[in-house]
Design a protein around this motif. Structure first.
Motif, PDB file in Angstrom:
ATOM      1  N   UNK A   9       0.859  -1.184   0.000  1.00  0.00           N
ATOM      2  CA  UNK A   9       0.000   0.000   0.000  1.00  0.00           C
ATOM      3  C   UNK A   9       0.898   1.238   0.000  1.00  0.00           C
ATOM      4  N   UNK A  10       0.273   2.393  -0.121  1.00  0.00           N
ATOM      5  CA  UNK A  10       1.007   3.645  -0.008  1.00  0.00           C
ATOM      6  C   UNK A  10       0.435   4.449   1.152  1.00  0.00           C
ATOM      7  N   UNK A  11       1.303   5.055   1.911  1.00  0.00           N
ATOM      8  CA  UNK A  11       0.878   5.899   3.020  1.00  0.00           C
ATOM      9  C   UNK A  11      -0.026   7.019   2.496  1.00  0.00           C
ATOM     10  N   UNK A  12      -1.207   7.219   3.126  1.00  0.00           N
ATOM     11  CA  UNK A  12      -2.103   8.294   2.679  1.00  0.00           C
ATOM     12  C   UNK A  12      -1.596   9.685   3.047  1.00  0.00           C
ATOM     13  N   UNK A  13      -0.592   9.773   3.866  1.00  0.00           N
ATOM     14  CA  UNK A  13      -0.033  11.072   4.255  1.00  0.00           C
ATOM     15  C   UNK A  13       1.150  11.455   3.379  1.00  0.00           C
ATOM     16  N   UNK A  38       6.642   8.774   8.053  1.00  0.00           N
ATOM     17  CA  UNK A  38       6.197  10.062   8.577  1.00  0.00           C
ATOM     18  C   UNK A  38       5.558   9.953   9.962  1.00  0.00           C
ATOM     19  N   UNK A  39       5.402   8.727  10.474  1.00  0.00           N
ATOM     20  CA  UNK A  39       4.896   8.471  11.831  1.00  0.00           C
ATOM     21  C   UNK A  39       3.462   8.934  12.056  1.00  0.00           C
ATOM     22  N   UNK A  40       2.715   9.167  10.991  1.00  0.00           N
ATOM     23  CA  UNK A  40       1.303   9.521  11.143  1.00  0.00           C
ATOM     24  C   UNK A  40       0.491   8.242  11.323  1.00  0.00           C
ATOM     25  N   UNK A  41      -0.605   8.338  12.070  1.00  0.00           N
ATOM     26  CA  UNK A  41      -1.453   7.156  12.259  1.00  0.00           C
ATOM     27  C   UNK A  41      -2.295   6.860  11.027  1.00  0.00           C
ATOM     28  N   UNK A  42      -2.119   5.685  10.474  1.00  0.00           N
ATOM     29  CA  UNK A  42      -2.849   5.277   9.278  1.00  0.00           C
ATOM     30  C   UNK A  42      -3.970   4.330   9.692  1.00  0.00           C
ATOM     31  N   UNK A  52     -13.768 -13.469  -2.279  1.00  0.00           N
ATOM     32  CA  UNK A  52     -13.057 -14.092  -1.177  1.00  0.00           C
ATOM     33  C   UNK A  52     -11.612 -13.655  -1.047  1.00  0.00           C
ATOM     34  N   UNK A  53     -11.233 -12.651  -1.847  1.00  0.00           N
ATOM     35  CA  UNK A  53      -9.876 -12.120  -1.737  1.00  0.00           C
ATOM     36  C   UNK A  53      -9.846 -10.990  -0.711  1.00  0.00           C
ATOM     37  N   UNK A  54      -8.722 -10.839  -0.052  1.00  0.00           N
ATOM     38  CA  UNK A  54      -8.585  -9.758   0.907  1.00  0.00           C
ATOM     39  C   UNK A  54      -8.141  -8.490   0.204  1.00  0.00           C
ATOM     40  N   UNK A  55      -8.821  -7.406   0.518  1.00  0.00           N
ATOM     41  CA  UNK A  55      -8.422  -6.103   0.019  1.00  0.00           C
ATOM     42  C   UNK A  55      -8.040  -5.227   1.201  1.00  0.00           C
ATOM     43  N   UNK A  56      -7.139  -4.300   0.966  1.00  0.00           N
ATOM     44  CA  UNK A  56      -6.669  -3.412   2.014  1.00  0.00           C
ATOM     45  C   UNK A  56      -6.944  -1.977   1.608  1.00  0.00           C
ATOM     46  N   UNK A  57      -7.536  -1.211   2.505  1.00  0.00           N
ATOM     47  CA  UNK A  57      -7.754   0.206   2.275  1.00  0.00           C
ATOM     48  C   UNK A  57      -7.034   0.985   3.367  1.00  0.00           C
ATOM     49  N   UNK A  58      -6.301   2.007   2.991  1.00  0.00           N
ATOM     50  CA  UNK A  58      -5.639   2.844   3.985  1.00  0.00           C
ATOM     51  C   UNK A  58      -6.191   4.272   3.878  1.00  0.00           C
ATOM     52  N   UNK A  59      -6.455   4.878   5.024  1.00  0.00           N
ATOM     53  CA  UNK A  59      -7.014   6.222   5.056  1.00  0.00           C
ATOM     54  C   UNK A  59      -6.332   7.033   6.147  1.00  0.00           C
ATOM     55  N   UNK A  60      -6.428   8.344   6.004  1.00  0.00           N
ATOM     56  CA  UNK A  60      -5.971   9.212   7.092  1.00  0.00           C
ATOM     57  C   UNK A  60      -6.952   9.101   8.233  1.00  0.00           C
ATOM     58  N   UNK A  61      -6.436   8.989   9.426  1.00  0.00           N
ATOM     59  CA  UNK A  61      -7.317   8.834  10.567  1.00  0.00           C
ATOM     60  C   UNK A  61      -8.056  10.126  10.849  1.00  0.00           C
TER      61      UNK A  61
END
Ligand SMILES: [Zn+2]
Length: 61
Positions: A9-13, A38-42, A52-61
């Protein structure tokens, strides 16, 4: 049998590439992980799609 999958994934920050280890037997999960760069909470959401596949979503908290 549970297995750890590597998901890229890529950091959202800061857009740094990150590799998350996902336990594929745990199903839908949500947790917070600090970016190594960057030590931001993701906000990480792992969910199972219709195929049935796992997907990952990353967002800014
Ligand atoms: Zn970052």
């Amino acid at each position: 049998m549970s297995q750890l999958l590597e998901k890229s994934v890529h950091c959202p920050f800061c857009d740094a590439p990150l590799t998350l280890l996902v336990d594929d037997s745990a199903g839908t999960q949500q947790y917070t992980e600090d970016c190594h760069v960057c030590c931001q909470p993701i906000d990480v959401t792992i969910w199972e799609d219709n195929a049935g596949d796992l997907s990952v979503t990353v967002e800014q908290e």
